[in-house]
Design an enzyme around this catalytic site. Sequence first.
Site, short mmCIF file in Angstrom:
data_model
loop_
_atom_site.label_atom_id
_atom_site.label_comp_id
_atom_site.label_asym_id
_atom_site.label_seq_id
_atom_site.Cartn_x
_atom_site.Cartn_y
_atom_site.Cartn_z
N MET A 31 -19.34 -62.83 -22.04
CA MET A 31 -20.55 -62.84 -22.86
C MET A 31 -20.88 -61.43 -23.37
SD MET A 31 -24.33 -64.01 -21.53
CE MET A 31 -24.73 -62.67 -20.43
N GLN A 56 -17.61 -65.52 -18.22
CA GLN A 56 -17.65 -66.92 -18.69
C GLN A 56 -16.32 -67.38 -19.30
OE1 GLN A 56 -20.95 -67.00 -21.52
NE2 GLN A 56 -19.70 -66.35 -23.23
#
Length: 303
Positions: free
Chosen positions: A38, A113
């Site tokens: 991210m 992520q």
Amino acid sequence: MGLSAALRLLAVSGCLLLLCGSSWGNNATVPLVIWHGMGDSCCNPLSMGSIKKMVEEEVPGIYVLSLMIGKTVVQDTENGFFMDVNEQVSFVCDQLSQDPKLKGGYNAMGFSQGSQFLRAVAQRCPDPPMKNLISVGGQHQGVFGLPRCPGESSHICEWIRKMLNSGAYTDTVQKHLVQAQYWHDPLNDDLYKKHSLFLADINQERVVNETYKKNLMSLNKFVMVKFLQDTMVDPVDSEWFGFYKPGQDKELETLQESAIYTEDRLGLVEMDSAGKLVFLATDGDHLQFTREWFNDNLLPYLR
Ligand SMILES: *[C@@H]1O[C@H](CO)[C@@H](O)[C@H](O)[C@H]1NC(C)=O
Ligand SMILES: *[C@@H]1O[C@H](CO)[C@@H](O)[C@H](O)[C@H]1NC(C)=O
């Protein structure tokens, strides 16, 4: 055989030999696909760019593909916040299946992520085959909290927190906010199971998709790296596939204690007993490691 034919043959075999030297000899390497986290992008020279360069230096001749989600670096960064994760995964599956260099298989390394997104690729898209999956600070049981945001993105994070609190499991938020798609609220376990469009699907919370199990089990190794001083992931146990026990947010359970394992919903029991699950820990905050640590601990899975 005439002279010219002999020369031609020589030229051809010389060429073949040259090819042997450059294309076969050095290409005993397995390609590597990496997916950034991210607030990051495929090509930031300080993050994925330097990882790519480092791996290329350590494994001469290796093909490293750092995934760009979208057409530009700016889009790639924005998509890490706002693009439907299921769509991101199919975008990547398409890209991998069309890359001739990956035909024989590849290793995958996700950062934060990007790790759980690559696990979805392994479960949904077996062709080309993923060999080793290395999760670096990934959140396989999601997060319940967003304590800190990387780099420049703290204003975006304020907004994300508001959206998550106002209704992470509403359809609109699920479709448009990446972090909502791996938001795991243990106090509202039913809502999570029913409405999480990404994480609850790949973690087989609603149904057990046998294809997901079969595909994941065909990995050679599934390596999970946990950062012991991580201040960005809550709870840090998610990096080893653990999480809060359902119904509360104090007590934690390990992967081996959780339903996904005890009910063997994802094939992790068999992988564990076959020695395919590797749990690594390192001191340091989120994604902070030295080149020496990388070489000692992760490089062996990339050869
Ligand atoms: C072999 O490696 C070279 C670079 O060393 C690369 O250009 C070539 O595409 C690779 N071939 C295959 C089949 O991966
Ligand atoms: C199981 O996963 C495969 C691969 O993504 C998909 O094609 C299939 O529709 C899924 N089956 C169910 C019952 O969800």
